[in-house]
Design a protein around this motif. Structure first.
Motif, short mmCIF file in Angstrom:
data_model
loop_
_atom_site.label_atom_id
_atom_site.label_comp_id
_atom_site.label_asym_id
_atom_site.label_seq_id
_atom_site.Cartn_x
_atom_site.Cartn_y
_atom_site.Cartn_z
N HIS A 48 7.79 0.58 11.51
CA HIS A 48 6.95 1.11 11.81
C HIS A 48 6.10 2.87 11.43
O HIS A 48 6.65 3.42 11.06
CB HIS A 48 6.01 0.83 13.11
N VAL A 49 4.86 2.57 10.71
CA VAL A 49 4.09 3.36 10.65
C VAL A 49 2.71 4.57 11.56
O VAL A 49 2.27 3.08 12.03
CB VAL A 49 3.45 3.55 9.07
N ARG A 52 3.06 -2.64 3.93
CA ARG A 52 2.64 -4.42 3.63
C ARG A 52 1.21 -3.91 4.55
O ARG A 52 1.82 -3.72 5.51
CB ARG A 52 3.52 -5.39 3.63
N LEU A 53 -0.06 -3.73 4.40
CA LEU A 53 -0.89 -3.32 5.28
C LEU A 53 -2.06 -4.03 4.52
O LEU A 53 -2.38 -4.25 3.20
CB LEU A 53 -1.26 -1.80 5.42
N ASP A 54 -3.31 -3.98 5.44
CA ASP A 54 -4.73 -4.44 4.70
C ASP A 54 -5.33 -3.00 4.47
O ASP A 54 -5.84 -2.25 6.31
CB ASP A 54 -5.16 -4.77 5.69
N PRO A 55 -5.67 -2.51 3.23
CA PRO A 55 -6.16 -0.58 3.77
C PRO A 55 -7.56 -0.66 3.99
O PRO A 55 -8.29 -0.27 4.37
CB PRO A 55 -5.48 -0.89 2.00
N GLN A 56 -8.16 -1.81 3.81
CA GLN A 56 -9.60 -2.03 3.87
C GLN A 56 -9.45 -1.81 6.08
O GLN A 56 -10.67 -0.67 6.77
CB GLN A 56 -10.62 -2.65 3.54
N ALA A 110 3.04 10.52 5.11
CA ALA A 110 4.02 9.47 5.09
C ALA A 110 3.81 9.57 3.63
O ALA A 110 3.09 9.01 2.65
CB ALA A 110 3.74 8.15 6.27
N GLU A 111 5.54 8.78 3.16
CA GLU A 111 5.55 8.50 2.14
C GLU A 111 6.26 7.17 2.17
O GLU A 111 7.07 6.42 3.14
CB GLU A 111 7.17 9.24 1.10
N VAL A 140 0.77 -1.00 0.16
CA VAL A 140 0.09 -0.24 -0.09
C VAL A 140 0.26 1.29 0.26
O VAL A 140 1.82 1.12 1.21
CB VAL A 140 -0.87 0.04 1.47
N GLN A 141 0.43 2.24 -0.84
CA GLN A 141 1.41 3.52 -1.33
C GLN A 141 0.47 4.17 -0.35
O GLN A 141 -0.47 4.40 0.22
CB GLN A 141 0.76 4.07 -1.78
N LEU A 142 1.44 5.01 1.27
CA LEU A 142 0.75 5.28 2.32
C LEU A 142 0.21 6.95 1.92
O LEU A 142 -0.66 7.12 2.72
CB LEU A 142 1.81 5.60 3.78
N ALA A 143 0.91 7.28 1.63
CA ALA A 143 0.50 8.62 1.37
C ALA A 143 -0.96 8.36 0.47
O ALA A 143 -1.60 9.48 0.71
CB ALA A 143 1.53 9.13 -0.11
N GLU A 144 -1.21 7.90 -0.77
CA GLU A 144 -3.07 6.97 -1.19
C GLU A 144 -3.61 6.62 0.17
O GLU A 144 -4.53 7.32 0.28
CB GLU A 144 -2.31 6.06 -2.22
N LEU A 145 -3.00 6.14 0.96
CA LEU A 145 -3.86 5.73 2.01
C LEU A 145 -4.33 6.51 3.23
O LEU A 145 -5.82 6.94 3.23
CB LEU A 145 -3.17 4.34 2.70
#
Length: 470
Positions: free
Chosen positions: A394-395, A357-361, A352-353, A325-330
């Protein structure tokens, strides 16, 4: 059915029996081979000594070479001393059979050749220089050197015979002794193997006993782990079984908690619905108001059930399905969706840029829930900030509001199911108290957690800390 302990012992005995039989048989073969080699050396030595005298020796009485075979044999035999189980004979051809010349001494063998006329004749008339006689008393190995002139090359012969029966009996005795020792060793190994197999299989039996004693009401029993699981298979088995019991206990606890929570929370709206239906009169306005209240309570029950099912699913391994997943888009998507929740002063403070790997939903669901809480506990026009930032490994995604904040005594309480703190933040919080529990479950599904901190200037900041490497 044969037990595992008995099968292990039986296999051990089969292997040990085969190994000991192989050792005993190999030892016997080696001893017999050494006997054959020693007999060959003795025969060769005696015949070489006689051949040397025959070729280069002189008669001590005449100081001239031997011309009479009988005289040669007599002189040689008088100067020899035979080993035990060895016979030295001189045989001279005569009409009625070979005449025998023997060294006078006490013979130790049971049936010497000097008393065996047929055996002497067979050796004397044999065309071979070495051979063996198989007799009831045992094998006789022999070698001979013929003596004579051209016209009668085998007028006489020197014979050395070695009786091997006594030494073969000694080899057989050693073999029997080894078999007896092996039998005693098998008995000792059986006792030790039985005890060792029982000790090795003890954790397995304990696993079976523990499994048999487990019930849905009692999942607290555990197997003691002795040793290090990374070095000991039995310790690894016990640790694995205990981990399975931990998962079962958590699953049953979650099931019981789900049933208890559902029963507790659904009892109130069901009571309200039933009470209004029982008291509903014939007045159309009253019926419309009752229908509105019943519909509202049914909607609330539906939300509670959906939230409880989601929390129950959080225990499953597929609760979180990570993907790049792109963090900025999320972060931007979360901000756009949150702005529709209410008329507030929305601010996208930082983004964040990078990729993670995350579950975006699930992350979006958690962030929208935090934004919804912020809307419920801030007045119209109140400031709400949404942002994300990366740190080492981490993010962090956060929602900061400008509401009344969270009392310190409620900081941990609000993340529990159906708990909203001792002091509600504002007058609009009428939820079931499952929102923050869902947020916590989503964070833990990403191997992270939720942090609560005060917002500078007043309010509360909820931060999702999600780990990399899912």
């Amino acid at each position: 059915m044969i037990s595992a302990r008995a099968r292990i012992l039986l296999l051990l005995l089969v292997v040990m029996t085969a190994a000991l039989a192989a050792v005993a048989g190999t030892t016997r073969s080696i001893l017999l081979r050494d006997l054959e080699h020693r007999v060959d050396r003795l025969l060769a030595q005696e015949t070489r000594e006689f051949a040397s005298l025959y070729e280069r020796g002189v008669d001590p009485e005449t100081s001239r070479p031997f011309t009479d075979p009988e005289r040669l044999l007599t002189v040689f035999l008088e100067r020899q001393y035979a080993d035990p189980d060895e016979e030295l004979l001189g045989l001279v051809r005569q009409r009625d059979g070979p005449k025998q010349l023997v060294q006078p001494r006490d013979l130790t063998m049971s049936q010497p050749l000097e008393n065996d006329k047929a055996g002497r004749r067979a050796i004397f008339e044999s065309g071979d220089r070495t051979g063996s006689l198989d007799r009831p008393s045992g094998e006789v190995r022999w070698a001979k050197v013929g003596i004579g002139a051209k016209e009668e090359p085998d007028a006489a012969a020197f014979v050395v015979a070695i009786h091997t029966e006594r030494e073969r009996e000694q080899v057989s005795d050693v073999f029997v002794i080894m078999l007896m020792i092996s039998a005693m060793a098998l008995v000792v190994v059986s006792a030790i193997g039985w005890a060792v197999a029982g000790r090795i299989l003890a954790p397995v039996r304990l696993v079976g006993q523990t499994a048999a004693q487990l019930t849905e009401q009692d999942l607290t029993r555990r197997i003691p782990v002795r040793g290090r699981a990374d070095r000991d298979e039995t310790a690894a088995l016990a640790a694995t079984f205990n981990a399975m019991l931990d998962r079962l206990e958590r699953a049953f606890a979650a099931q019981r908690e789900f049933v208890d929570d559902a029963g507790h929370e659904l009892r109130t709206p069901i009571t309200i619905v039933r009470g209004h239906l029982e008291l509903m009169g014939d007045d159309p306005a009253e019926r419309e108001e009752t229908l509105r209240l019943v519909t509202d309570e049914l909607d609330r029950m539906t939300r509670i059930v959906e939230d409880l099912l989601l929390l129950a699913k959080a225990e499953r391994p597929d609760f979180v399905e990570p993907e790049p997943v792109q963090l900025a888009e999320l972060t931007a998507d979360v901000f756009v969706k949150a702005r529709t929740l209410g008329e507030r002063d929305w601010e996208l403070s930082e983004v964040a840029e990078g990729e993670m790997r995350l579950d975006p939903q699930r992350v979006t669901q958690a962030m929208v829930q935090l934004a919804q809480n912020a809307v419920q506990h801030t007045a119209p026009g109140g400031r709400i900030r949404i942002g994300s930032r990366t740190a080492e490994g981490h993010v962090e995604l956060y929602v900061a509001d400008s509401g009344p904040g969270i009392p310190p005594q409620d900081a941990d309480l609000i993340f529990e199911r159906f708990r909203r703190g001792t002091a509600r933040r504002g007058s609009r919080g009428g939820g079931a108290g499952l929102g923050l529990a869902i947020v916590k479950a989503i964070a833990e599904g990403h191997r992270g957690h939720v942090e609560l901190s005060p917002t500078e200037g007043g309010g509360a900041t909820f931060t999702l800390i999600l780990q990399e490497g899912l």
